[in-house]
Design a protein around this motif. Structure first.
Motif, PDB file in Angstrom:
ATOM      1  N   LEU A 131      65.946 -11.277  10.183  1.00  0.00           N
ATOM      2  CA  LEU A 131      67.289 -10.714  10.400  1.00  0.00           C
ATOM      3  C   LEU A 131      67.435  -9.362   9.708  1.00  0.00           C
ATOM      4  O   LEU A 131      67.940  -8.402  10.290  1.00  0.00           O
ATOM      5  CB  LEU A 131      68.367 -11.668   9.884  1.00  0.00           C
ATOM      6  CG  LEU A 131      68.670 -12.885  10.725  1.00  0.00           C
ATOM      7  CD1 LEU A 131      69.635 -13.817   9.986  1.00  0.00           C
ATOM      8  CD2 LEU A 131      69.277 -12.471  12.066  1.00  0.00           C
ATOM      9  N   TYR A 132      67.009  -9.290   8.457  1.00  0.00           N
ATOM     10  CA  TYR A 132      67.148  -8.033   7.711  1.00  0.00           C
ATOM     11  C   TYR A 132      66.279  -6.923   8.286  1.00  0.00           C
ATOM     12  O   TYR A 132      66.691  -5.763   8.334  1.00  0.00           O
ATOM     13  CB  TYR A 132      66.877  -8.244   6.219  1.00  0.00           C
ATOM     14  CG  TYR A 132      68.126  -8.657   5.484  1.00  0.00           C
ATOM     15  CD1 TYR A 132      69.090  -7.714   5.143  1.00  0.00           C
ATOM     16  CD2 TYR A 132      68.367  -9.982   5.161  1.00  0.00           C
ATOM     17  CE1 TYR A 132      70.246  -8.079   4.486  1.00  0.00           C
ATOM     18  CE2 TYR A 132      69.524 -10.360   4.500  1.00  0.00           C
ATOM     19  CZ  TYR A 132      70.462  -9.397   4.172  1.00  0.00           C
ATOM     20  OH  TYR A 132      71.618  -9.753   3.530  1.00  0.00           O
ATOM     21  N   ARG A 133      65.087  -7.258   8.736  1.00  0.00           N
ATOM     22  CA  ARG A 133      64.226  -6.241   9.352  1.00  0.00           C
ATOM     23  C   ARG A 133      64.876  -5.701  10.623  1.00  0.00           C
ATOM     24  O   ARG A 133      64.787  -4.514  10.914  1.00  0.00           O
ATOM     25  CB  ARG A 133      62.835  -6.816   9.652  1.00  0.00           C
ATOM     26  CG  ARG A 133      62.086  -7.315   8.442  1.00  0.00           C
ATOM     27  CD  ARG A 133      61.171  -6.356   7.807  1.00  0.00           C
ATOM     28  NE  ARG A 133      60.242  -5.793   8.758  1.00  0.00           N
ATOM     29  CZ  ARG A 133      59.487  -4.761   8.466  1.00  0.00           C
ATOM     30  NH1 ARG A 133      59.550  -4.198   7.297  1.00  0.00           N
ATOM     31  NH2 ARG A 133      58.666  -4.269   9.345  1.00  0.00           N
ATOM     32  N   LYS A 134      65.520  -6.584  11.363  1.00  0.00           N
ATOM     33  CA  LYS A 134      66.213  -6.174  12.584  1.00  0.00           C
ATOM     34  C   LYS A 134      67.339  -5.178  12.273  1.00  0.00           C
ATOM     35  O   LYS A 134      67.672  -4.341  13.107  1.00  0.00           O
ATOM     36  CB  LYS A 134      66.789  -7.425  13.274  1.00  0.00           C
ATOM     37  CG  LYS A 134      67.481  -7.156  14.600  1.00  0.00           C
ATOM     38  CD  LYS A 134      67.758  -8.446  15.352  1.00  0.00           C
ATOM     39  CE  LYS A 134      69.036  -9.095  14.865  1.00  0.00           C
ATOM     40  NZ  LYS A 134      69.450 -10.256  15.671  1.00  0.00           N
ATOM     41  N   HIS A 135      67.869  -5.253  11.051  1.00  0.00           N
ATOM     42  CA  HIS A 135      68.995  -4.395  10.679  1.00  0.00           C
ATOM     43  C   HIS A 135      68.622  -3.305   9.673  1.00  0.00           C
ATOM     44  O   HIS A 135      69.495  -2.779   8.981  1.00  0.00           O
ATOM     45  CB  HIS A 135      70.142  -5.252  10.137  1.00  0.00           C
ATOM     46  CG  HIS A 135      70.760  -6.114  11.192  1.00  0.00           C
ATOM     47  ND1 HIS A 135      71.560  -5.608  12.186  1.00  0.00           N
ATOM     48  CD2 HIS A 135      70.651  -7.442  11.431  1.00  0.00           C
ATOM     49  CE1 HIS A 135      71.944  -6.594  12.983  1.00  0.00           C
ATOM     50  NE2 HIS A 135      71.406  -7.714  12.554  1.00  0.00           N
ATOM     51  N   GLY A 136      67.343  -2.962   9.582  1.00  0.00           N
ATOM     52  CA  GLY A 136      66.974  -1.768   8.823  1.00  0.00           C
ATOM     53  C   GLY A 136      66.143  -1.935   7.579  1.00  0.00           C
ATOM     54  O   GLY A 136      65.723  -0.941   6.984  1.00  0.00           O
ATOM     55  N   ALA A 137      65.885  -3.166   7.127  1.00  0.00           N
ATOM     56  CA  ALA A 137      65.013  -3.332   5.956  1.00  0.00           C
ATOM     57  C   ALA A 137      63.606  -2.882   6.333  1.00  0.00           C
ATOM     58  O   ALA A 137      63.089  -3.236   7.386  1.00  0.00           O
ATOM     59  CB  ALA A 137      64.994  -4.787   5.495  1.00  0.00           C
ATOM     60  N   THR A 138      62.989  -2.094   5.474  1.00  0.00           N
ATOM     61  CA  THR A 138      61.649  -1.592   5.747  1.00  0.00           C
ATOM     62  C   THR A 138      60.568  -2.405   5.043  1.00  0.00           C
ATOM     63  O   THR A 138      59.397  -2.347   5.413  1.00  0.00           O
ATOM     64  CB  THR A 138      61.515  -0.118   5.320  1.00  0.00           C
ATOM     65  OG1 THR A 138      61.856  -0.015   3.928  1.00  0.00           O
ATOM     66  CG2 THR A 138      62.431   0.766   6.158  1.00  0.00           C
TER      67      THR A 138
END
Length: 118
Positions: free
Chosen positions: A29-36
């Motif tokens: 979920l976080y990767r989908k929203h910008g976590a690198t």
């Protein structure tokens, strides 16, 4: 420099596999929203210090391990937007309906990167 969000969480040692599976879903979920970058680290050999320590900070029980994790974002604005999006997602709400994580004992915070030597 990137923005880092860090977390210290007590988790029942016997539920490690369950925690890792849930963490993977959160990471997605976080990767989908910008976590690198997302890192989950399971504590090994962490002392229960006389005055301060990770176990003391989160009031860890004898049967709990310490998880130290962090997420990296391009900047604080991306981090803020990601948290808002993820915590509004019904999948995240469903994950939080478990007793796997005691949010009242979790330590978390955001950090500005000032040095990053690899």
């Amino acid at each position: 420099m990137p923005h880092i969000d860090g977390f210290v969480i007590p988790v029942k040692s016997a539920r490690k596999a369950e925690y890792v599976a849930m963490a993977q879903r959160m990471i997605d979920l976080y990767r989908k929203h910008g976590a690198t970058r997302c890192v989950e680290a399971w504590g090994e050999g962490i002392d229960h210090g006389a005055r301060t320590s990770f176990p003391r900070a989160v009031e860890a029980a004898q049967d709990e391990a310490i998880v130290f994790s962090w997420m990296e974002f391009p900047d604080k604005a991306t981090s803020d937007a990601a948290h808002q999006a993820v915590w509004s997602d019904p999948e995240m709400d469903a994950m939080m309906q478990t007793d796997l994580i005691d949010g009242k004992r979790m330590i978390f915070g955001g950090f500005e990167t000032v040095l990053d030597v690899r």
